[in-house]
Design a protein around this motif. Structure first.
Motif, PDB file in Angstrom:
ATOM      1  N   ASN A 179     -20.465  23.316 -36.837  1.00 32.10           N
ATOM      2  CA  ASN A 179     -21.006  22.318 -37.997  1.00 32.10           C
ATOM      3  C   ASN A 179     -22.219  21.802 -37.230  1.00 32.10           C
ATOM      4  O   ASN A 179     -22.919  21.299 -37.976  1.00 32.10           O
ATOM      5  N   GLN A 180     -22.354  21.608 -35.837  1.00 33.46           N
ATOM      6  CA  GLN A 180     -23.638  20.912 -35.377  1.00 33.46           C
ATOM      7  C   GLN A 180     -24.626  21.761 -35.810  1.00 33.46           C
ATOM      8  O   GLN A 180     -25.700  20.911 -35.879  1.00 33.46           O
ATOM      9  N   GLU A 233     -25.642  20.067 -38.759  1.00 37.01           N
ATOM     10  CA  GLU A 233     -25.876  18.701 -39.082  1.00 37.01           C
ATOM     11  C   GLU A 233     -27.002  18.308 -38.218  1.00 37.01           C
ATOM     12  O   GLU A 233     -27.452  17.162 -38.314  1.00 37.01           O
ATOM     13  N   GLY A 234     -27.439  18.937 -37.201  1.00 37.74           N
ATOM     14  CA  GLY A 234     -28.463  18.594 -36.499  1.00 37.74           C
ATOM     15  C   GLY A 234     -29.276  19.775 -35.622  1.00 37.74           C
ATOM     16  O   GLY A 234     -29.424  20.845 -36.065  1.00 37.74           O
ATOM     17  N   TRP A 294     -28.844  22.364 -32.690  1.00 33.43           N
ATOM     18  CA  TRP A 294     -27.657  22.948 -31.849  1.00 33.43           C
ATOM     19  C   TRP A 294     -28.338  24.408 -30.992  1.00 33.43           C
ATOM     20  O   TRP A 294     -29.037  25.231 -31.837  1.00 33.43           O
ATOM     21  N   LYS A 346     -30.264  22.109 -38.607  1.00 33.32           N
ATOM     22  CA  LYS A 346     -29.924  22.085 -39.986  1.00 33.32           C
ATOM     23  C   LYS A 346     -29.803  23.444 -40.765  1.00 33.32           C
ATOM     24  O   LYS A 346     -30.129  23.639 -41.779  1.00 33.32           O
ATOM     25  N   TYR A 360     -31.669  19.564 -23.796  1.00 35.45           N
ATOM     26  CA  TYR A 360     -30.367  19.659 -24.456  1.00 35.45           C
ATOM     27  C   TYR A 360     -29.188  19.437 -23.411  1.00 35.45           C
ATOM     28  O   TYR A 360     -28.384  18.689 -23.960  1.00 35.45           O
ATOM     29  N   TYR A 371     -35.929  14.194 -33.282  1.00 33.04           N
ATOM     30  CA  TYR A 371     -35.110  14.888 -32.242  1.00 33.04           C
ATOM     31  C   TYR A 371     -35.479  14.574 -30.958  1.00 33.04           C
ATOM     32  O   TYR A 371     -34.833  14.231 -30.116  1.00 33.04           O
ATOM     33  N   PRO A 396     -29.815  15.387 -30.328  1.00 35.92           N
ATOM     34  CA  PRO A 396     -29.727  16.702 -31.234  1.00 35.92           C
ATOM     35  C   PRO A 396     -29.088  16.243 -32.594  1.00 35.92           C
ATOM     36  O   PRO A 396     -29.339  17.010 -33.668  1.00 35.92           O
ATOM     37  N   GLN A 397     -28.336  15.162 -32.468  1.00 32.68           N
ATOM     38  CA  GLN A 397     -27.653  14.798 -33.731  1.00 32.68           C
ATOM     39  C   GLN A 397     -28.567  13.562 -34.262  1.00 32.68           C
ATOM     40  O   GLN A 397     -28.359  12.467 -33.602  1.00 32.68           O
TER      41      GLN A 397
END
Lengths: 125, 661
Positions: B555-556, B559-560, B562, B573, B591, B644, B657-658
Motif C-alpha cells: 500500500n505504501q 500512498e506516498g 516507496w 503514488k 529513504y 517528500y 516518504p508518506q
C-alpha cells in the motif's frame, strides 16, 4: 363524467339576427366559455376598437355587407383574434374570400350545441 | 434582381407547357413535375419559392384524388403553395387555406383552373409579395474570406456536391429574408460553429446608413428552431439581464436563422475568451470568468435547480456523447489512441507507451515516466467514473473559448444556445475547464501538458488552491484560470469533487473521439489531443473504482513514496519513477534515514559513494544540488513546493516518504 368548464373568454358574435334559432343556439352552447357579445354588423367595427375579444364569430348570410370586406377590416384591427365565418350555404369562392381576408376558419352552421361547443373550445385552446 | 423559381406540378402536360411558357415569359424560372412524387422531390431538394399544384395529380376523373392537396399539407410547409383545380369544393378550400398557428397553411390560395393564366399570374404576384419576403436589392458585403458556399460546407459537410449550388442560393435567400428591412449587411466574422450551424457577427445598415450590430445563428432548420426555443426559455425570460435580444428570424425549406442584437456594447470591441486570455492579465481573466458565471449565467443556475436522483453523471454524459457524434466503437477508439501515441512520438512531442491496460507517459527530458491505466477501461467500466448524483438545472451546454464574447471590462455576452437545456449544473464548468486546458496552452509538448494535469491531480477538493504563480507562464496562467473555474463550480453548483472530475473525463473523451488517424494535424492541435489523453488517464487513475494495482505492490507504493530495493524500483503514488543510478543511490540513502535530518556532507559521502575520495566541497555541493533538483522534478507533484524531499536550510535534507495530512 361531466366536465366542469370554467372559462372567462370574451366572444363577439356578429349577426343582424340576434333572435334567430342559430343565434340562440350559439348563445346557449357557448355561455360556459364566458361572455358572449352580440353585435349587429354596423356596430362591430366600433366595438372591436373598444375592447379585445378572444374570438369573433361572423354569421355570414345574417349580415348585409360584403363578408370579405368585414373580415379584412376586423383582421386589420385585431390581427391576433381568430375569426370564424359561419354560413348556411358554403361556397368555395366565399370560403376562399374569407381566408384571403384573414379568417381562421369557414364552417357550415349547425344547431348541434355539443358540436358548437367542441368546435369553438378547440379554437380558443 | 429577383430570381424566383416556381414549381409547376400537374399531370396535364399541355397545361404544364402552357403554364411554364407563360411564367417564364413573365420573368420566372420554372420547374415541372408531372406526379406527386416528382413534385415532392423538387420541394425537398431544390430551391423553390412558390409551388403551383394541381389538386388531382394522379387521376383527373377521380373525385377522391386530392394528391396535390395532400402533398401541400405534408411537404415543405415553408414554401407557399397555390392549389389549382377544375373541380373546386368549399371543403377542399377549407382544408387547403385553414390557418395553422405554427406554419403557413397548406396553401395560400385556391384557384379555378378554368380561369385564365392572367388570373393565375395575378395570384402568383400577390403571393410572392405577401409571402416571399426576400430583399433582392440587399447588398451583401464580406469583410471575411468566408462565403455562403463555405458556410454551407461548415453546416453540412456531407452535402451532395450536385446540390451545392441550389443549397447555397437557398441559404442566400435566407439571409436576404432575415435582413429584408435593411439596405446592406456586412458579414464580419465567424464567431463559432458546430455540427449543423454557424454563428456570425453581422453589421446591418438601413437606407440612411444607420448601423445595427447582430449576432446571427444559422444552419439546419430544426437545430436553429431548437436554439430559438432554448433562447426563449433560458434568456428572454430574464430580460433584465439579457445582453442580447432576438431581433428577427427566418426560415427556408432546409435552413433557419436567428438574428440577435446587442443591447449594450459594440461588437467590434468584443473578443472571445481565448483572445481575452491572451490580451489580459491573469487577474483580469479570472475576474472575467467570475463575471461570466455569476452575472451572465448565475440566474440560469438559480432557477429551477433540483437534485436529480434518477440519472447519474455517467448516464448523462453517455447520452451526451451519443447525441454529439462522432462516436467510435471501443476498438476504433483503441486504434485512435494507438495512432495518437505514434503521432506524438513522430512529431517529437514526447513518448506515450500504449498497451491494452496502461498508458506510460515518457517525457523527453530527464527520463521521467509515469504509468496510468488505459482510460478506455474507465469509459466502459460502470463502476469507474461518474456514479454520482448531482444538482441539475438550466445550463448553456456549450461554454467554451468561443461561445462567450467579452468586452474590455470582462462583461460577457453569451452566444450559441443550441445546446442549452436541462443538465448537471457542473456541465458548464467542466466544459470551459476542458477548453482552457486543451486549447489555451501554446506549447504542445507532452511534458507541459502533463505538468498541468499532474499538478491539478494533487488536489482533492474543488475549493483547494494551487498557486499557478509558482509555475512559469504558461501553464501558470492556465492553472490559475482552472482553479477559479473549479471554485466557482463549488460555489454555484455545490457539486462534489469526484462528480466534477467525471465531467472532465467525459469532455476529454469527447475530444479524443474526434481524432482521425488518417489526418495530419498541426502541433498545436496534436497538443490538445495529447492533453485530452493525459486528462482521461490521470482522472481514470484518480477515480477508477478499485485502484489498478501492480501485483504484490504494498500500500505504501500508492500512498506516498516507496522503494523496492530488490528490483531497484521507485514508486510514487502508484506511479513507477525512472531514476539514474546516482539519483537512486541518493534517494535510497535518504529513504533509509527517512524522517531524519541528513547533512549535505554525509549525503555526498554516503549517497554519492565518495566516502574514500578526497572531498572537493565546491564540486560535490554542486553535484548534490543538481541531483536534488533532478530528484524533485521526478518525485514531487510540484518541485517548487516539495512534499517528500524537504530542505532544512543551512543543514541538509530530510525525506518524508508518506505525506502527513
Amino acid at each position: 363524467m361531466t366536465e366542469n368548464i370554467t372559462a372567462d373568454y370574451n366572444l363577439m358574435v356578429i349577426s343582424d339576427k340576434p333572435d334567430s334559432p342559430w343565434s340562440t343556439t350559439v348563445n346557449e352552447a357557448l355561455m360556459s366559455l364566458g361572455k358572449l357579445y352580440f353585435f349587429a354588423e354596423r356596430d362591430a367595427l366600433t366595438q372591436i376598437g373598444k375592447q379585445s375579444y378572444d374570438l369573433i364569430i361572423i354569421a355570414s348570410g345574417d349580415i348585409d355587407s360584403d363578408m370579405g370586406v368585414l373580415v379584412k377590416q376586423l383582421h386589420a384591427s385585431r390581427p391576433e383574434t381568430p375569426i370564424v365565418v359561419t354560413t348556411n350555404s358554403p361556397t368555395w369562392r366565399r370560403a376562399r374570400e374569407a381566408f384571403l381576408a384573414g379568417a381562421t376558419d369557414y364552417v357550415r352552421r349547425t344547431l348541434d350545441k355539443e358540436k358548437i361547443l367542441l368546435f369553438y373550445k378547440k379554437i380558443l385552446q | 434582381m429577383a430570381d424566383i423559381t416556381i414549381l409547376l406540378a400537374d399531370n396535364d402536360r399541355d397545361f404544364l407547357t402552357n403554364g411554364r411558357e407563360f411564367l417564364e415569359a413573365n420573368g420566372y424560372r420554372t420547374l415541372e413535375a408531372t406526379s406527386p412524387q416528382e413534385a415532392k422531390n423538387f420541394l425537398k431538394t431544390s430551391r423553390v419559392h412558390l409551388a403551383i399544384l394541381d389538386m388531382r395529380m394522379e387521376n383527373d376523373s377521380d373525385e377522391k384524388d386530392k394528391s396535390g392537396l395532400n402533398l401541400a399539407k405534408t411537404t415543405a410547409r415553408s414554401v407557399p403553395k397555390l392549389i389549382l383545380t377544375r373541380f373546386p369544393a368549399y371543403q377542399d378550400v377549407v382544408e387547403a387555406l385553414k390557418q395553422d398557428p405554427h406554419a403557413l397553411p397548406p396553401a395560400v390560395d385556391f384557384l379555378d383552373k378554368r380561369k385564365s393564366l392572367d388570373d393565375l399570374l395575378a395570384s402568383v404576384e400577390q403571393v410572392l409579395t405577401k409571402y416571399v419576403l426576400i430583399n433582392w436589392d440587399l447588398i451583401i458585403h464580406w469583410e471575411t474570406v468566408l462565403s455562403f458556399s463555405r458556410l454551407i460546407d461548415l453546416i453540412d459537410p456531407e452535402l451532395d456536391k450536385a446540390r451545392l449550388a441550389d443549397r447555397t442560393a437557398e441559404f442566400e435567400d435566407l439571409w436576404r429574408t432575415l435582413f429584408r428591412q435593411y439596405a446592406q449587411i456586412t458579414m464580419v466574422d465567424l464567431l463559432a460553429h458546430g455540427p449543423g450551424y454557424v454563428v456570425l457577427s453581422v453589421f446591418a445598415y438601413d437606407n440612411d446608413g444607420l448601423e445595427t450590430q447582430h449576432i446571427v445563428s444559422c444552419g439546419q432548420k430544426e437545430l436553429i428552431r431548437a436554439e430559438m426555443a432554448n433562447y426563449q426559455t433560458a434568456v428572454s425570460g430574464q430580460s433584465a439581464t439579457a445582453e442580447i435580444v432576438s431581433d428577427n428570424v427566418a426560415e427556408t425549406v432546409h435552413f433557419a436563422a436567428n438574428a440577435y442584437r446587442l443591447v449594450h456594447g459594440k461588437l467590434e470591441e468584443l473578443v472571445n475568451l481565448k483572445m481575452f486570455f491572451h490580451r489580459h492579465s491573469p487577474h483580469e481573466t479570472m475576474d472575467a470568468i467570475e463575471r461570466l458565471y455569476k452575472e451572465s449565467l448565475g440566474i440560469w443556475y438559480e432557477t429551477g435547480r433540483y437534485d436529480n436522483r434518477e440519472q447519474t453523471v455517467r448516464a448523462f454524459y453517455q447520452g451526451w456523447l451519443k447525441r454529439n457524434p462522432p462516436n467510435p466503437s471501443e476498438s476504433e477508439l483503441q486504434q485512435c489512441i494507438e495512432a495518437l501515441c505514434a503521432k506524438t512520438l513522430s512529431a517529437g512531442l514526447g513518448r506515450i507507451e500504449y498497451s491494452a491496460h496502461f498508458l506510460t507517459f515518457h517525457l523527453p527530458t530527464n527520463g521521467f515516466a509515469a504509468k496510468y491505466p488505459n482510460p478506455i477501461a474507465c469509459l466502459h467500466d460502470k463502476r469507474a467514473v461518474g456514479q454520482d448524483f448531482v444538482q441539475w438545472g438550466r445550463t448553456h451546454g456549450r461554454i467554451n473559448l468561443e461561445t462567450a464574447l467579452l468586452d474590455e471590462n470582462g462583461s460577457a455576452y453569451l452566444l450559441d444556445f443550441t445546446q442549452a437545456g436541462q443538465a448537471p449544473l457542473l456541465h458548464d464548468f467542466v466544459s470551459l475547464e476542458t477548453a482552457v486546458k486543451l486549447h489555451l496552452p501554446t506549447t504542445p509538448h507532452l511534458h507541459n501538458r502533463y505538468t498541468i494535469e499532474q499538478s491539478l491531480s494533487t488536489l482533492s477538493d474543488l475549493n483547494e488552491n494551487l498557486d499557478g504563480d509558482a509555475f512559469p507562464n504558461p501553464p501558470g496562467h492556465i492553472i490559475n484560470a482552472v482553479i477559479r473555474i473549479r471554485q466557482l463550480a463549488a460555489e454555484l453548483t455545490g457539486c462534489e469533487y469526484n462528480a466534477y472530475l467525471s465531467g472532465l473525463f467525459f469532455h476529454a473523451v469527447k475530444h479524443l473521439f474526434t481524432y482521425q488517424p488518417d489526418l495530419y494535424y498541426t502541433r498545436q492541435a496534436l497538443g490538445a489531443y495529447i492533453h485530452a489523453l493525459v486528462t482521461t488517464a490521470v482522472i481514470c487513475q484518480k477515480l477508477g473504482g478499485e485502484p489498478l494495482k501492480q501485483d504484490n505492490l504494498p500500500n505504501q507504493a500508492y500512498e506516498g513514496l516507496w522503494i523496492d530495493k530488490i528490483n531497484q524500483d521507485v514508486w510514487v503514488k502508484g506511479v513507477q519513477i525512472d531514476l539514474t543510478a546516482q539519483d537512486f543511490q541518493i534517494l535510497v540513502y535518504l529513504y533509509d534515514h527517512a524522517g531524519e535530518l541528513c547533512q549535505r556532507e554525509t549525503i555526498i559521502k554516503q549517497g554519492l559513494g565518495d566516502e574514500n575520495q578526497e572531498y572537493d566541497r565546491f564540486q560535490e555541493e554542486s553535484r548534490l544540488n543538481s541531483a536534488m533538483s533532478r530528484l524533485r522534478q521526478k518525485i514531487e507533484p510540484n518541485s517548487q513546493n516539495p512534499q517528500y524531499l524537504i530542505t532544512v536550510r543551512g543543514r541538509g535534507y530530510k525525506l518524508m516518504p508518506q505525506i502527513q495530512t
